[in-house]
Design an enzyme around this catalytic site. Structure first.
Site, PDB file in Angstrom:
ATOM      1  N   ASP A 149      -6.334  49.525 -66.492  1.00  0.00           N
ATOM      2  CA  ASP A 149      -7.719  49.930 -66.378  1.00  0.00           C
ATOM      3  C   ASP A 149      -8.787  48.971 -65.982  1.00  0.00           C
ATOM      4  O   ASP A 149      -8.735  47.957 -66.360  1.00  0.00           O
ATOM      5  CB  ASP A 149      -8.103  50.601 -67.734  1.00  0.00           C
ATOM      6  CG  ASP A 149      -9.353  51.324 -67.862  1.00  0.00           C
ATOM      7  OD1 ASP A 149      -9.259  52.443 -67.327  1.00  0.00           O
ATOM      8  OD2 ASP A 149     -10.404  51.034 -68.332  1.00  0.00           O
ATOM      9  N   GLU A 193      -6.360  49.701 -61.245  1.00  0.00           N
ATOM     10  CA  GLU A 193      -7.363  50.259 -60.792  1.00  0.00           C
ATOM     11  C   GLU A 193      -8.588  49.252 -60.680  1.00  0.00           C
ATOM     12  O   GLU A 193      -8.978  48.898 -61.486  1.00  0.00           O
ATOM     13  CB  GLU A 193      -7.974  51.348 -62.102  1.00  0.00           C
ATOM     14  CG  GLU A 193      -9.074  52.201 -61.720  1.00  0.00           C
ATOM     15  CD  GLU A 193      -9.945  52.464 -62.743  1.00  0.00           C
ATOM     16  OE1 GLU A 193     -10.514  53.344 -62.877  1.00  0.00           O
ATOM     17  OE2 GLU A 193      -9.889  51.630 -63.950  1.00  0.00           O
TER      18      GLU A 193
HETATM   19  C1  NOJ Z   1     -11.372  53.791 -66.008  1.00  0.00           C
HETATM   20  C2  NOJ Z   1     -11.014  54.993 -66.373  1.00  0.00           C
HETATM   21  O1  NOJ Z   1     -10.230  55.981 -65.667  1.00  0.00           O
HETATM   22  C3  NOJ Z   1     -12.081  56.018 -67.184  1.00  0.00           C
HETATM   23  O2  NOJ Z   1     -11.606  57.023 -67.706  1.00  0.00           O
HETATM   24  C4  NOJ Z   1     -12.808  55.102 -68.201  1.00  0.00           C
HETATM   25  O3  NOJ Z   1     -13.880  55.632 -68.564  1.00  0.00           O
HETATM   26  C5  NOJ Z   1     -13.227  53.681 -67.710  1.00  0.00           C
HETATM   27  N1  NOJ Z   1     -12.137  52.999 -66.973  1.00  0.00           N
HETATM   28  C6  NOJ Z   1     -13.440  52.841 -69.010  1.00  0.00           C
HETATM   29  O4  NOJ Z   1     -12.124  52.683 -69.605  1.00  0.00           O
END
Ligand code: NOJ
Length: 568
Positions: free
Chosen positions: A216, A275
């Site tokens: 993440d 990500e």
């Molecule tokens: C990216 C995640 O995909 C999202 O759902 C989340 O709110 C944020 N990161 C914070 O962790």
């Protein structure tokens, strides 16, 4: 144009290629998948109960969004304990059963790691609050004194990603940084205990048989917080060149180099996908084989359903993946964006230069009078099927989001009282947020929750969900679910080698590409039918293996994708 295939040179292609290079990965948002204990929240046992469904789908891996203990301030991305299962969702034993059930069906398991921030319920944060200013416990997070009289003004004017200030004050007057929701304090990645703890977490899940990790906001962990801290305007004006104080810093890769040692200490090596919302040129740093190994690109998801946009996205991202020796990734939907069936069924809002209207939750629909009058459901689904077949034929990994195999639409009209996403609340309702793509799945056309569980669903399902039920689609030859199953079944034959060659079609609306083994994919992005013989230069003599809409004679209907099997 031919994209050079670096994989063979690296010994990564062919039969021995690592599974993740060309995988179809199905994302499960556990709280909205299947509810075995009938408390309204999906759970781990619910997923296990659907293992046969996942097996029949033909996916290579499941990615589980966070299922860890959480107060659900941000849908589980506020993690209170990185090495346990939320008791609302089950137990570690349930998790082990799920992994066994998926592995027995040849499906790998990827879990989500959320390293930038913990939950404010994490024992470290509770300890930090109790221990007070200047304590070692506070140093695991980012605490600072405020400014102004009594320190009552936040240390800076930084804005959180969900809106509102990025600092929150605690009872003794200090402030802590939260790049996302108030309940998500940022961890201090300069602290050796933080680093060591995540290594422990990676080992914990790897030891339990997990095959890979989705990281993440991988670009946000390390920070330069030396004084004086810049203002938000100064931050915004700074280049993101590896030295930005908060984003995409070069030193984050020291973390991933250490993680790589952990991944490679397992047989087979554990995998990871980043990500990372960073400048394109810097994506290969994350996808590097000395780092996380693969990175998401969200370009397809941000593109309109338009041939030239798709062509550019594919060409650019294959080249980018080759730079790092990785394979590309493709995403049309996930838990953060409006479902692609709905995006493609709304009028294109007109793009501001550099704007991202599609991904930005289709907000235009509210501004112009609500979604229903503007949404053409059938067109959206038709384009979504065509885009999905286009994507599944590409070299690299495709990440699918639960419910897209049903052609499911966004639930756009959730009542404010039912919404859960912090973006909705922190923007005072200006941003509808992401709940609309997180509504529990319809498994059957009837029943109180369409087969999701015995009782209520934590986000209400609309009546029209009945039309998308998995059980109805299972027995229907021309359903979206049947199409996904056929495509994912054939995909294994198609995904050998990692090359793609564009073939000219003489039509601005039609894209055609060939894979090294002779498979070909042709998509008509336009509305008007075209002559298949013309756009494939006689290719119609070949066998059509699959199409997103019925094909009659030599006509390729509008908004349709066809897969041609290799010539015998
Ligand atoms: C990216 C995640 O995909 C999202 O759902 C989340 O709110 C944020 N990161 C914070 O962790």
């Amino acid at each position: 144009m031919t994209i050079t295939d670096l994989a063979p040179a690296l010994g990564l292609a062919g039969e021995n290629a690592p599974w993740w290079r060309q995988a179809a990965v199905y994302q499960i948002y556990p709280r909205s998948f299947a509810d075995a204990n009938a408390d309204g929240l999906g759970d781990i046992a619910g997923i296990t109960s659907r293992a046969d469904y996942l097996g029949a789908l033909g996916i290579d891996a499941v990615w589980l969004s966070p299922f860890y203990p959480s107060e659900l301030a941000d849908g589980g991305y506020d993690v209170a304990d990185y090495r346990d299962v939320d008791p609302k969702l089950g137990t570690l034993a349930d998790f082990d059963d799920l992994v066994a059930a998926l592995h027995a069906r040849g499906i790998k398991v990827v879990v989500d790691i959320v390293p930038n921030h913990s939950s404010d319920q994490h024992e470290w944060f509770r300890e930090a609050i109790d221990a007070g200013r200047g304590s070692a416990a506070r140093d695991r997070y980012i605490f600072r004194e405020g400014t102004g009289p009594d320190g009552a003004t936040p240390p800076t004017d930084w804005v959180s990603a969900f809106g509102g200030p990025a600092w929150e004050r605690v009872a003794d007057g200090q402030w802590y940084l939260h790049s996302f929701a108030i309940e998500q304090p940022d961890l201090n990645w300069a602290h050796p205990e933080v680093r060591a703890d995540f290594v422990r977490t990676l080992r914990f899940w790897s030891d339990r048989g997990v095959d890979g990790f989705r990281i993440d906001v991988a670009h946000m962990l390390t920070k330069d917080l030396s004084e004086p801290l810049p203002s938000q305007a100064q931050l915004d004006a700074m280049p993101q060149d590896g030295l930005h104080p908060l984003l995409d810093r070069d030193d984050v890769h020291e973390v991933y180099a250490e993680w790589r040692q952990v991944f490679d200490s397992y047989d087979p090596p554990r995998t990871a996908v980043a990500e990372a919302w960073v400048d394109k040129a810097r994506v290969p740093l994350y996808a590097s084989q000395q780092g996380l190994g693969q990175a998401f690109n969200f370009d397809l998801l941000e593109a309109d359903f338009e041939a030239e946009q798709f062509r550019v996205v594919v060409t650019d991202n294959l080249a980018l993946a080759a730079e790092s020796g990785s394979s590309s990734t493709w995403v049309l939907s996930n838990h953060d964006v409006v479902r692609h069936a709905t995006r493609y069924g709304l009028p294109h809002p007109g793009r501001a230069p550099g704007g991202r209207p599609s991904v930005k939750h289709g907000l235009e629909w509210v501004l112009t009078g609500g979604v229903e009058p503007q949404l053409d459901r059938e067109t959206g689904e038709r384009r979504a099927r065509a885009a999905t077949l286009f994507m599944l034929g590409l070299p690299g990994s495709s990440y699918l989001y639960q419910g897209e195999e049903l052609g499911l639409h966004e639930v756009a009209d959730l009542h404010a009282d039912d919404r859960q996403d912090p973006t909705f609340f922190r923007s005072a309702g200006a941003d509808f947020g992401r709940d609309g793509c997180r509504v529990p799945l319809p498994w059957t056309p009837d029943g109180a929750t369409f087969g999701f569980g015995a009782d209520g669903a934590h986000l209400p399902q609309p009546a029209w969900f009945a039309d998308y039920a998995a059980s109805t689609q299972e027995g229907t030859e021309d359903s979206t679910l049947s199409l996904y199953r056929r495509a994912l079944g054939l995909r294994h034959a198609l995904q050998t080698g990692e090359q793609l060659e564009w073939i000219d079609t003489d039509s601005a609306d039609v894209l055609r590409y060939r894979r090294p083994n002779g498979w070909e994919v042709v998509t008509n992005f336009g509305q008007a039918p075209v002559d298949l013989d013309a756009v494939t230069a006689g290719g119609m003599a070949r066998e059509i293996a699959l199409s997103s809409e019925p094909i009659e004679g030599a006509t390729l209907p509008g908004e349709t994708t066809v897969w041609f099997a290799p010539q015998r």
